[in-house]
Design a protein around this motif. Structure first.
Motif, PDB file in Angstrom:
ATOM      1  N   GLY A   1       0.778  -1.223   0.000  1.00 39.48           N
ATOM      2  CA  GLY A   1       0.000   0.000   0.000  1.00 39.48           C
ATOM      3  C   GLY A   1       0.812   1.276   0.000  1.00 39.48           C
ATOM      4  O   GLY A   1       0.271   2.346  -0.208  1.00 39.48           O
ATOM      5  N   HIS A   2       2.103   1.198   0.223  1.00 41.22           N
ATOM      6  CA  HIS A   2       2.945   2.385   0.220  1.00 41.22           C
ATOM      7  C   HIS A   2       3.511   2.596  -1.175  1.00 41.22           C
ATOM      8  O   HIS A   2       3.980   1.665  -1.808  1.00 41.22           O
ATOM      9  CB  HIS A   2       4.090   2.248   1.225  1.00 41.22           C
ATOM     10  CG  HIS A   2       3.618   2.217   2.637  1.00 41.22           C
ATOM     11  ND1 HIS A   2       3.338   3.348   3.335  1.00 41.22           N
ATOM     12  CD2 HIS A   2       3.371   1.189   3.465  1.00 41.22           C
ATOM     13  CE1 HIS A   2       2.935   3.027   4.542  1.00 41.22           C
ATOM     14  NE2 HIS A   2       2.939   1.704   4.642  1.00 41.22           N
ATOM     15  N   ARG A   3       3.480   3.827  -1.656  1.00 45.03           N
ATOM     16  CA  ARG A   3       4.003   4.157  -2.979  1.00 45.03           C
ATOM     17  C   ARG A   3       5.298   4.941  -2.833  1.00 45.03           C
ATOM     18  O   ARG A   3       5.469   5.705  -1.887  1.00 45.03           O
ATOM     19  CB  ARG A   3       3.002   5.018  -3.750  1.00 45.03           C
ATOM     20  CG  ARG A   3       1.690   4.358  -3.983  1.00 45.03           C
ATOM     21  CD  ARG A   3       1.801   3.303  -5.038  1.00 45.03           C
ATOM     22  NE  ARG A   3       0.475   2.790  -5.358  1.00 45.03           N
ATOM     23  CZ  ARG A   3       0.272   1.878  -6.249  1.00 45.03           C
ATOM     24  NH1 ARG A   3       1.267   1.358  -6.900  1.00 45.03           N
ATOM     25  NH2 ARG A   3      -0.941   1.463  -6.490  1.00 45.03           N
ATOM     26  N   SER A   4       6.187   4.767  -3.783  1.00 42.47           N
ATOM     27  CA  SER A   4       7.437   5.505  -3.742  1.00 42.47           C
ATOM     28  C   SER A   4       7.195   6.972  -4.067  1.00 42.47           C
ATOM     29  O   SER A   4       6.195   7.336  -4.691  1.00 42.47           O
ATOM     30  CB  SER A   4       8.437   4.906  -4.734  1.00 42.47           C
ATOM     31  OG  SER A   4       8.001   5.144  -6.059  1.00 42.47           O
ATOM     32  N   ASP A   5       8.123   7.812  -3.645  1.00 43.67           N
ATOM     33  CA  ASP A   5       7.973   9.238  -3.922  1.00 43.67           C
ATOM     34  C   ASP A   5       8.052   9.519  -5.419  1.00 43.67           C
ATOM     35  O   ASP A   5       7.401  10.429  -5.921  1.00 43.67           O
ATOM     36  CB  ASP A   5       8.978  10.062  -3.135  1.00 43.67           C
ATOM     37  CG  ASP A   5      10.403   9.555  -3.256  1.00 43.67           C
ATOM     38  OD1 ASP A   5      10.634   8.540  -3.936  1.00 43.67           O
ATOM     39  OD2 ASP A   5      11.292  10.183  -2.659  1.00 43.67           O
ATOM     40  N   HIS A   6       8.807   8.706  -6.162  1.00 40.20           N
ATOM     41  CA  HIS A   6       8.880   8.863  -7.616  1.00 40.20           C
ATOM     42  C   HIS A   6       7.513   8.610  -8.242  1.00 40.20           C
ATOM     43  O   HIS A   6       7.052   9.354  -9.101  1.00 40.20           O
ATOM     44  CB  HIS A   6       9.918   7.906  -8.195  1.00 40.20           C
ATOM     45  CG  HIS A   6       9.912   7.864  -9.686  1.00 40.20           C
ATOM     46  ND1 HIS A   6       9.333   6.834 -10.389  1.00 40.20           N
ATOM     47  CD2 HIS A   6      10.384   8.723 -10.610  1.00 40.20           C
ATOM     48  CE1 HIS A   6       9.454   7.066 -11.687  1.00 40.20           C
ATOM     49  NE2 HIS A   6      10.089   8.205 -11.845  1.00 40.20           N
ATOM     50  N   TYR A   7       6.839   7.561  -7.812  1.00 35.05           N
ATOM     51  CA  TYR A   7       5.516   7.233  -8.326  1.00 35.05           C
ATOM     52  C   TYR A   7       4.531   8.366  -8.050  1.00 35.05           C
ATOM     53  O   TYR A   7       3.772   8.775  -8.927  1.00 35.05           O
ATOM     54  CB  TYR A   7       5.010   5.934  -7.690  1.00 35.05           C
ATOM     55  CG  TYR A   7       3.607   5.567  -8.101  1.00 35.05           C
ATOM     56  CD1 TYR A   7       3.377   4.876  -9.284  1.00 35.05           C
ATOM     57  CD2 TYR A   7       2.518   5.922  -7.326  1.00 35.05           C
ATOM     58  CE1 TYR A   7       2.094   4.550  -9.674  1.00 35.05           C
ATOM     59  CE2 TYR A   7       1.236   5.596  -7.703  1.00 35.05           C
ATOM     60  CZ  TYR A   7       1.028   4.907  -8.882  1.00 35.05           C
ATOM     61  OH  TYR A   7      -0.244   4.593  -9.261  1.00 35.05           O
ATOM     62  N   ASN A   8       4.546   8.884  -6.835  1.00 34.78           N
ATOM     63  CA  ASN A   8       3.625   9.965  -6.477  1.00 34.78           C
ATOM     64  C   ASN A   8       3.906  11.226  -7.291  1.00 34.78           C
ATOM     65  O   ASN A   8       2.972  11.934  -7.684  1.00 34.78           O
ATOM     66  CB  ASN A   8       3.726  10.280  -4.986  1.00 34.78           C
ATOM     67  CG  ASN A   8       3.183   9.166  -4.139  1.00 34.78           C
ATOM     68  OD1 ASN A   8       2.304   8.428  -4.562  1.00 34.78           O
ATOM     69  ND2 ASN A   8       3.712   9.028  -2.943  1.00 34.78           N
ATOM     70  N   CYS A   9       5.161  11.523  -7.555  1.00 36.61           N
ATOM     71  CA  CYS A   9       5.524  12.701  -8.336  1.00 36.61           C
ATOM     72  C   CYS A   9       5.007  12.590  -9.766  1.00 36.61           C
ATOM     73  O   CYS A   9       4.340  13.493 -10.278  1.00 36.61           O
ATOM     74  CB  CYS A   9       7.036  12.884  -8.336  1.00 36.61           C
ATOM     75  SG  CYS A   9       7.626  14.250  -9.357  1.00 36.61           S
TER      76      CYS A   9
END
Length: 68
Positions: free
Chosen positions: A29-37
């Motif tokens: 359930g946790h997304r990487s900061d790259h994915y969120n960006c």
């Protein structure tokens, strides 16, 4: 008989993973900061953000900037 040993071994591995901090379960359930960006319309750059864009966060665990 082999099947029951295999199932018991699998169960022991699963329980030992959960007892050691549950990295497998907490990572779901946790997304990487790259994915969120990228999902929010930004792009990850190691250099400064281009003209007419602003830094909106970080990427790659803080090593790059999210420019949008």
């Amino acid at each position: 008989m082999r099947t029951s040993y295999f199932l018991l071994f699998t169960l022991c591995l699963l329980l030992s993973e959960m007892a050691s901090g549950g990295n497998f379960l907490t990572g779901l359930g946790h997304r990487s900061d790259h994915y969120n960006c990228v999902r929010s319309g930004g792009q990850c750059l190691y250099s400064a953000c281009p003209v007419f864009t602003k830094t909106q966060g970080t990427c790659y665990k803080g090593k790059a900037k999210c420019c949008k």
